[in-house]
Design a protein around this motif. Structure first.
Motif, PDB file in Angstrom:
ATOM      1  N   ASP A 147       0.846  -1.195   0.000  1.00 34.66           N
ATOM      2  CA  ASP A 147       0.000   0.000   0.000  1.00 34.66           C
ATOM      3  C   ASP A 147       0.880   1.242   0.000  1.00 34.66           C
ATOM      4  N   GLY A 148       0.260   2.395   0.250  1.00 43.11           N
ATOM      5  CA  GLY A 148       0.998   3.647   0.198  1.00 43.11           C
ATOM      6  C   GLY A 148       2.168   3.705   1.168  1.00 43.11           C
ATOM      7  N   SER A 149       1.952   3.204   2.381  1.00 43.93           N
ATOM      8  CA  SER A 149       3.026   3.240   3.380  1.00 43.93           C
ATOM      9  C   SER A 149       4.176   2.329   2.974  1.00 43.93           C
ATOM     10  N   HIS A 150       3.846   1.153   2.408  1.00 41.81           N
ATOM     11  CA  HIS A 150       4.899   0.246   1.961  1.00 41.81           C
ATOM     12  C   HIS A 150       5.670   0.839   0.794  1.00 41.81           C
ATOM     13  N   TYR A 151       4.971   1.563  -0.063  1.00 42.63           N
ATOM     14  CA  TYR A 151       5.663   2.182  -1.185  1.00 42.63           C
ATOM     15  C   TYR A 151       6.655   3.226  -0.683  1.00 42.63           C
ATOM     16  N   GLU A 152       6.267   3.988   0.311  1.00 38.15           N
ATOM     17  CA  GLU A 152       7.189   4.977   0.880  1.00 38.15           C
ATOM     18  C   GLU A 152       8.397   4.299   1.507  1.00 38.15           C
ATOM     19  N   MET A 153       8.156   3.172   2.177  1.00 39.48           N
ATOM     20  CA  MET A 153       9.270   2.424   2.770  1.00 39.48           C
ATOM     21  C   MET A 153      10.192   1.886   1.673  1.00 39.48           C
ATOM     22  N   ALA A 154       9.593   1.415   0.573  1.00 37.14           N
ATOM     23  CA  ALA A 154      10.394   0.892  -0.532  1.00 37.14           C
ATOM     24  C   ALA A 154      11.239   2.003  -1.153  1.00 37.14           C
ATOM     25  N   GLN A 398       5.077  10.614 -29.320  1.00 40.16           N
ATOM     26  CA  GLN A 398       4.039  10.963 -28.341  1.00 40.16           C
ATOM     27  C   GLN A 398       4.657  10.921 -26.938  1.00 40.16           C
ATOM     28  N   PRO A 399       5.163  12.030 -26.439  1.00 36.21           N
ATOM     29  CA  PRO A 399       5.857  12.018 -25.140  1.00 36.21           C
ATOM     30  C   PRO A 399       4.908  11.768 -23.971  1.00 36.21           C
ATOM     31  N   ASP A 400       5.486  11.353 -22.876  1.00 32.29           N
ATOM     32  CA  ASP A 400       4.746  11.089 -21.650  1.00 32.29           C
ATOM     33  C   ASP A 400       4.030  12.358 -21.189  1.00 32.29           C
ATOM     34  N   GLU A 401       2.722  12.240 -20.976  1.00 31.47           N
ATOM     35  CA  GLU A 401       1.925  13.408 -20.569  1.00 31.47           C
ATOM     36  C   GLU A 401       2.367  13.954 -19.217  1.00 31.47           C
ATOM     37  N   LEU A 402       2.726  13.071 -18.279  1.00 33.84           N
ATOM     38  CA  LEU A 402       3.194  13.549 -16.978  1.00 33.84           C
ATOM     39  C   LEU A 402       4.462  14.369 -17.124  1.00 33.84           C
ATOM     40  N   LEU A 403       5.336  13.911 -18.030  1.00 35.61           N
ATOM     41  CA  LEU A 403       6.621  14.573 -18.202  1.00 35.61           C
ATOM     42  C   LEU A 403       6.437  15.988 -18.734  1.00 35.61           C
ATOM     43  N   ILE A 404       5.688  16.141 -19.826  1.00 28.67           N
ATOM     44  CA  ILE A 404       5.555  17.473 -20.417  1.00 28.67           C
ATOM     45  C   ILE A 404       4.601  18.347 -19.620  1.00 28.67           C
ATOM     46  N   GLY A 405       3.744  17.738 -18.806  1.00 30.93           N
ATOM     47  CA  GLY A 405       2.855  18.514 -17.965  1.00 30.93           C
ATOM     48  C   GLY A 405       3.481  18.898 -16.637  1.00 30.93           C
ATOM     49  N   GLY A 406       4.661  18.354 -16.349  1.00 32.49           N
ATOM     50  CA  GLY A 406       5.336  18.680 -15.098  1.00 32.49           C
ATOM     51  C   GLY A 406       4.679  18.070 -13.880  1.00 32.49           C
ATOM     52  N   VAL A 407       3.973  16.952 -14.060  1.00 33.93           N
ATOM     53  CA  VAL A 407       3.264  16.317 -12.949  1.00 33.93           C
ATOM     54  C   VAL A 407       4.159  15.247 -12.327  1.00 33.93           C
ATOM     55  N   VAL A 408       4.410  15.349 -11.046  1.00 37.75           N
ATOM     56  CA  VAL A 408       5.183  14.346 -10.323  1.00 37.75           C
ATOM     57  C   VAL A 408       4.268  13.707  -9.291  1.00 37.75           C
ATOM     58  N   ASP A 409       4.168  12.370  -9.336  1.00 36.66           N
ATOM     59  CA  ASP A 409       3.240  11.699  -8.440  1.00 36.66           C
ATOM     60  C   ASP A 409       3.961  10.944  -7.339  1.00 36.66           C
ATOM     61  N   THR A 410       3.172  10.411  -6.411  1.00 40.25           N
ATOM     62  CA  THR A 410       3.734   9.863  -5.177  1.00 40.25           C
ATOM     63  C   THR A 410       3.953   8.365  -5.202  1.00 40.25           C
ATOM     64  N   SER A 411       3.385   7.647  -6.175  1.00 38.46           N
ATOM     65  CA  SER A 411       3.551   6.202  -6.237  1.00 38.46           C
ATOM     66  C   SER A 411       3.297   5.728  -7.661  1.00 38.46           C
ATOM     67  N   LEU A 412       3.634   4.483  -7.902  1.00 35.41           N
ATOM     68  CA  LEU A 412       3.398   3.901  -9.222  1.00 35.41           C
ATOM     69  C   LEU A 412       1.928   3.949  -9.600  1.00 35.41           C
ATOM     70  N   VAL A 413       1.096   3.493  -8.686  1.00 34.24           N
ATOM     71  CA  VAL A 413      -0.343   3.443  -8.957  1.00 34.24           C
ATOM     72  C   VAL A 413      -0.897   4.850  -9.165  1.00 34.24           C
ATOM     73  N   ALA A 414      -0.467   5.793  -8.323  1.00 31.79           N
ATOM     74  CA  ALA A 414      -0.941   7.174  -8.468  1.00 31.79           C
ATOM     75  C   ALA A 414      -0.486   7.762  -9.798  1.00 31.79           C
ATOM     76  N   GLY A 415       0.746   7.456 -10.205  1.00 27.39           N
ATOM     77  CA  GLY A 415       1.240   7.953 -11.485  1.00 27.39           C
ATOM     78  C   GLY A 415       0.446   7.422 -12.658  1.00 27.39           C
ATOM     79  N   LEU A 416       0.113   6.132 -12.621  1.00 26.80           N
ATOM     80  CA  LEU A 416      -0.691   5.544 -13.690  1.00 26.80           C
ATOM     81  C   LEU A 416      -2.111   6.106 -13.683  1.00 26.80           C
ATOM     82  N   ALA A 417      -2.650   6.341 -12.482  1.00 27.28           N
ATOM     83  CA  ALA A 417      -3.998   6.921 -12.399  1.00 27.28           C
ATOM     84  C   ALA A 417      -4.020   8.331 -12.980  1.00 27.28           C
ATOM     85  N   THR A 418      -3.002   9.132 -12.660  1.00 34.30           N
ATOM     86  CA  THR A 418      -2.927  10.486 -13.196  1.00 34.30           C
ATOM     87  C   THR A 418      -2.770  10.458 -14.713  1.00 34.30           C
ATOM     88  N   ALA A 419      -1.930   9.534 -15.202  1.00 33.60           N
ATOM     89  CA  ALA A 419      -1.753   9.402 -16.649  1.00 33.60           C
ATOM     90  C   ALA A 419      -3.068   9.030 -17.325  1.00 33.60           C
TER      91      ALA A 419
END
Length: 584
Positions: A147-154, A398-419
């Protein structure tokens, strides 16, 4: 069935490990924290066997022939059992799966505490190979399943490991394994003979050095795979990484010293008056580091030694491609900080024509390797390599939308959700790339140039499912698959939007050779091929009704792909996300 979780205090492990075909020479045992196991001997053996059968083919981190329950440090052995249980638990009942998940969580946290206590007492312990291996496997579990806490530990573990490795100087091979103690130097000083002891010593010298080499390449690989979906920069630069590329998988998989010597003779031995010849292990300068290998692969005329090395070690090929992918991302970061260049007619607009040609030259070479029939044990690695080649091709246009939008997310799952939400247009990128895109004259936005790669990538993703390999797919390959699906979804939505605008303005559908119609028709034919019983679409179908059906059909395919990849947390998380989108 679930006797695995019956407590068994004071458990001692059988030195004749039944997991393997025959007892293998034991690696010298290194002191490790002693913990009480909650697993029976039978369950431990089952889970470790599952680890090597299902997960190991995607990441050959530990040395399987010398991995025994008698000699392997318990912390390392426990994390292999934890990961292996992910695959066996698929056959359990719902209640047993919950019990197993709770056990895994507790066992992973215990392992985290053990490794933290070990390294806090002496941080130089992080320079030991088995500690790095255990640390990396804990990072993988926490990043891709926790979960989120484990991701932070990782993430914390990853940063601590990188800092320690850098402080110890282990990022340079000459520091970690001076030439005087390497197995190559040892074999040259004393040519291999038939006596078992010198041969055994030389084999173990190879195992020790190659174990460290693979561990550090896995560290570099994970650093990239965990950071990219969140739009973070990797912690390690390939420039500071001074290790030769891994040797062949065949050599790594040799069951014993004599088998290893035979494979060594077949692959690297030259003629000599010595009973076993003289070792010729100089594979060329290009294999001496990841950066040099990447540069030469893009030179359009790489050396035979480099090509042979990459073909013999698919994991080395995957690492080189990952480095190439990061190079394209770095160019993209720089490009989108420069003023827009609307006069550039190239669809591949991130790099210059010359740079684009160099990247594509490397991709073509690797693609030829992928087309060779792989060994069954390497099929998953080559699958990940193939996904990476498609990803790099697409990112050129077709570049990564997060990259060109300047969006930095907190976890893998959150990054995919934002994308995903960026793909749906529910988030507006505020960087200068947004007005730049609005001013582009091309209606298809370069999508027509990559439609072939997108469709081929989709077919490979579906083929893995049809062959029954989807459940064994590595979590980072699932992330790459989902990002490919998002790009296809984005292209489909753009094409349908263009068609609707044309119908509204002209009161008729675009001509069949218009870019939007070509893209839509190609995508629909592919989707129908994967869901033939769920649609009545044909070339003669009404365009408006097909537009309404297309996105729903694609979402069904995404659901199917996510459901077949439920071992790790990525598939389940993305399925839940798609459910939320469907409700909205």
């Amino acid at each position: 069935m679930f006797a695995a979780l019956v407590p068994s205090p004071g458990l001692t492990f059988d030195p004749e490990n039944p997991i393997f075909d025959a007892p293998m020479p034991a690696v010298e045992s290194v002191g490790s924290p002693s913990v009480d196991s909650t697993l029976s001997i039978e369950a431990t053996n089952t889970y470790i066997k599952s680890f090597f059968e299902h997960f190991y083919p995607s990441l050959p981190l530990v040395h399987r022939p010398t991995f025994t329950t008698a000699s392997t440090p318990k912390t390392l052995m426990n994390i292999t059992a934890i990961i292996g249980s992910l695959y066996t638990a698929q056959s359990y009942s719902k209640e047993e799966q919950v019990t197993c998940a709770n056990w895994r969580r507790k066992a992973w946290e215990d392992g985290y505490d053990e490794l933290s206590n070990l390294t806090s007492s002496d941080w130089k312990e992080l320079g030991k190979t088995w500690v790095i291996q255990a640390w990396l496997l804990h990072i993988i579990y926490g990043a891709y399943l926790g979960d989120g806490s484990h991701y932070e530990m990782a993430k914390q573990m990853l940063r601590s490991l990188v800092d320690a490795i850098r402080e110890l100087g282990v990022l340079q091979q000459s520091t970690a394994f001076p030439l005087a103690t390497s197995w190559i130097a040892q074999s040259k000083r004393s040519p291999l003979r038939s006596e078992s002891q010198p041969l055994q010593e030389c084999w173990m010298a190879y195992v020790n050095e190659e174990s460290m080499r693979l561990s550090l390449y896995v560290l570099l690989f994970l650093d990239t795979q965990i950071s990219s979906p969140c739009n973070l920069r990797p912690l390690i630069s390939p420039i500071e990484f001074g290790w030769e590329l891994p040797y062949s998988s065949s050599l790594w998989e040799a069951n014993n010293a004599h088998n290893w010597l035979q494979r060594l003779s077949d692959e690297y031995l030259g003629p000599s008056t010595s009973p076993y010849g003289e070792l010729h292990l100089e594979r060329g300068k290009a294999t001496s580091s990841l950066s040099l290998a990447t540069q030469e692969l893009m030179s359009e005329c790489p050396s035979p030694g480099l090509l042979a090395t990459l073909q013999a070690s698919p994991f080395a090929t995957l690492c080189v491609l990952t480095n190439l992918d990061q190079l394209v991302r770095d160019f993209t970061r720089c490009y989108y900080q420069l003023p827009p260049n609307l006069s550039d007619p190239s669809a591949f607009h991130i790099l210059t024509q010359s740079q684009n040609r160099q990247v594509m030259a490397a991709i073509r070479i690797v693609t030829k390797m992928v087309q060779q029939p792989p060994k069954p044990s390497q099929a998953l690695l080559w699958h990940a390599i193939e996904l990476m080649t498609f990803s790099i091709k697409v990112s050129l246009c077709q570049p990564d939308e997060l990259l060109i939008g300047g969006v930095v997310d907190t976890s893998l799952v959150a990054g995919l959700a934002t994308a995903t939400h960026l793909t749906l247009g529910s988030y507006v990128a505020v960087r200068r790339s947004a007005p730049f895109r609005l001013q582009q004259k091309s209606k298809d936005d370069g999508a027509l140039s990559i439609i072939s790669e997108l469709l081929t990538g989709l077919s490979r993703i579906m083929a893995v499912e049809e062959l029954g390999f989807a459940a064994r797919e590595a979590p980072w390959a699932t992330v790459a698959s989902f990002r490919m699906l998002l790009m296809i979804w984005q292209v489909l939505r753009r094409a349908t939007s263009e068609i609707r605008k044309h119908i509204k303005a002209e009161n008729k559908a675009p001509e069949k050779f218009e870019p939007s119609m070509l893209i839509f028709s190609a995508l629909m034919e592919a989707l129908v091929g994967f869901a033939a019983d769920e649609t009545r679409y044909s070339r003669d179908s009404d365009v408006l009704s097909s537009l309404d059906e297309s996105e729903a059909l694609f979402m069904k395919i995404i659901f199917r792909i996510c459901q077949s990849r439920s071992v790790w947390g990525i598939g389940d998380a993305m399925e839940k996300l798609m459910e939320e989108i469907k409700v909205e």
